[in-house]
Enzyme design. Structure first.
Site, short mmCIF file in Angstrom:
data_model
loop_
_atom_site.label_atom_id
_atom_site.label_comp_id
_atom_site.label_asym_id
_atom_site.label_seq_id
_atom_site.Cartn_x
_atom_site.Cartn_y
_atom_site.Cartn_z
N ARG A 240 0.84 -1.18 0.00
CA ARG A 240 0.00 0.00 0.00
C ARG A 240 0.88 1.24 0.00
O ARG A 240 1.96 1.22 0.59
CB ARG A 240 -0.88 0.06 1.27
CG ARG A 240 -2.15 -0.76 1.22
CD ARG A 240 -3.17 -0.18 0.22
NE ARG A 240 -4.40 -0.94 0.21
CZ ARG A 240 -4.66 -1.97 -0.60
NH1 ARG A 240 -3.77 -2.38 -1.47
NH2 ARG A 240 -5.83 -2.59 -0.55
N GLU A 269 -1.93 7.91 -4.17
CA GLU A 269 -2.20 7.51 -5.56
C GLU A 269 -3.64 7.88 -5.95
O GLU A 269 -4.51 7.94 -5.08
CB GLU A 269 -1.96 5.99 -5.73
CG GLU A 269 -2.88 5.10 -4.94
CD GLU A 269 -2.45 3.63 -4.99
OE1 GLU A 269 -1.25 3.32 -4.84
OE2 GLU A 269 -3.35 2.78 -5.16
N HIS A 287 -0.84 0.24 -9.62
CA HIS A 287 -1.61 -0.60 -8.69
C HIS A 287 -2.36 -1.72 -9.44
O HIS A 287 -3.59 -1.76 -9.47
CB HIS A 287 -2.60 0.26 -7.88
CG HIS A 287 -3.04 -0.40 -6.60
ND1 HIS A 287 -3.35 0.30 -5.45
CD2 HIS A 287 -3.24 -1.71 -6.28
CE1 HIS A 287 -3.71 -0.54 -4.50
NE2 HIS A 287 -3.65 -1.77 -4.97
#
Ligand code: DGY
Length: 331
Positions: A240, A269, A287
């Site tokens: 993360r 993000e 991601h």
């Protein structure tokens, strides 16, 4: 009248359509990113939500949506959901573990290899038309993966699957650190040796982060941790954003504290720290750790199964497959 549910993001229509057998479904086929206020508006009157990591489900939202009974998050991570606040209101939270383990481990390993062997940096060079001379002995020399020491911070299911790939496929020595040490049979299966965090940082040639985000893991890797790593080491983050201090990482890469990094997740993000974008020794992906068609479908399917069962319908009525706070299911 059927209960109403919300699907916050565009997903596989054939899978989401199963919800229509039981519920009045509001979805978001244009995949608009709703503001927190818009999300609250769309949630009015809804008993369940199929959410993703892009939506923050916190106490303020729950207070504004008193009919909500189930939050079925697509993803193994659920740091976007305030589980304590949900539990206090007897709202069930579910996630999608297991179905993504091997796919995400494949990706973590691929990102680590791309980082060690400078694959995207070399590709950019070739695409720019700069490859004008062959046989340069030190062109894009990187570091070996086979036989190197793989360090894993966070040894859940995905960490263990990465460890197996390293040990069995690439002859790597594998060390790990985790909040709690694995039981001996899982350690043996992973071919991994437990070490303290300092030893992990000092000994890993390739360090991969797979720990969940929480206030405790915020900036678990910052300037002082990076300073303890080997100068030739690589750091891969598929966990993360926020676990790594991205500004400190950019500084460490610029000064040669470590050799390179592979990042699939970023603080804040989809924004990426501008200093990281400027550096050649950063492999960047948006991601996509679990992004194979089969796995993304399995995640959506599991979330739908959870939502149907959580609201008391379908073959598993009242017994959602993967609850995060199962205590709310007890009378
Ligand atoms: C997960 O499953 O947690 C992935 O990171 C997708 O959010």
């Amino acid at each position: 009248m059927q209960p109403a549910v919300l699907v916050t993001r565009a997903t596989f229509p054939d899978i989401a359509d199963r919800l229509r057998e039981y519920f009045d479904v509001t979805d978001n086929p244009s995949d608009i990113i709703w503001s927190p206020t818009e999300l609250v508006r769309h949630l009015q009157g809804k008993q369940g939500v199929m959410s993703t990591g892009s939506e923050r489900i916190d106490a303020a939202l729950l207070d504004a949506c008193p009919q909500l009974k189930a939050v079925c998050n697509v993803g193994v991570g659920y740091n976007n959901v305030d589980v304590t606040a949900c539990t206090a209101r007897r709202i069930l939270v579910t996630n999608t573990p297991d179905v993504l383990t091997e796919t995400t481990a494949d990706f973590g390993f691929a990102l680590m290899m791309a980082t060690a062997r400078r694959i995207t940096e070399a590709e950019r060079f070739a695409r720019r038309g700069e490859w004008t001379k062959t046989g340069i002995y030190d062109q894009f020399v990187g570091s070996d993966v086979h036989g190197a020491t793989l360090g894993i911070l966070g040894m859940g299911r995905i960490g263990q699957a990465i460890a197996r790939r390293g040990a069995l496929g690439f002859g790597m020595g594998v060390i790990y650190h985790n909040r709690s040490r694995l039981p001996p049979e899982l350690e043996a299966d992973s071919r991994a040796r437990y070490v303290d965090k300092t030893t992990l940082l000092r000994e890993a040639d390739h360090l991969v982060l797979v720990l969940p985000y929480s206030p405790q893991s915020h900036h678990a890797i910052g300037a002082s941790e990076l300073a303890q790593m080997k100068p030739g080491a690589t750091l891969t983050n598929i966990a993360r954003g926020g676990i790594v201090d991205d500004a400190a990482l950019a500084a460490a890469l610029r000064t040669g504290t470590i050799a390179a990094t592979g990042l699939d997740v970023f603080e804040g993000e989809p924004r990426i720290h501008p200093d990281l974008l400027d550096l050649p020794n950063v492999v960047i992906t948006p991601h996509i750790g679990s992004a194979s068609v089969r796995t993304r479908r399995a995640m959506a399917q599991l979330s739908v199964d959870n939502l149907i069962a959580a609201l008391g319908y379908g073959p598993n009525a009242g017994r959602p497959p993967t609850p995060v706070n199962p205590q709310v299911l007890r009378p």
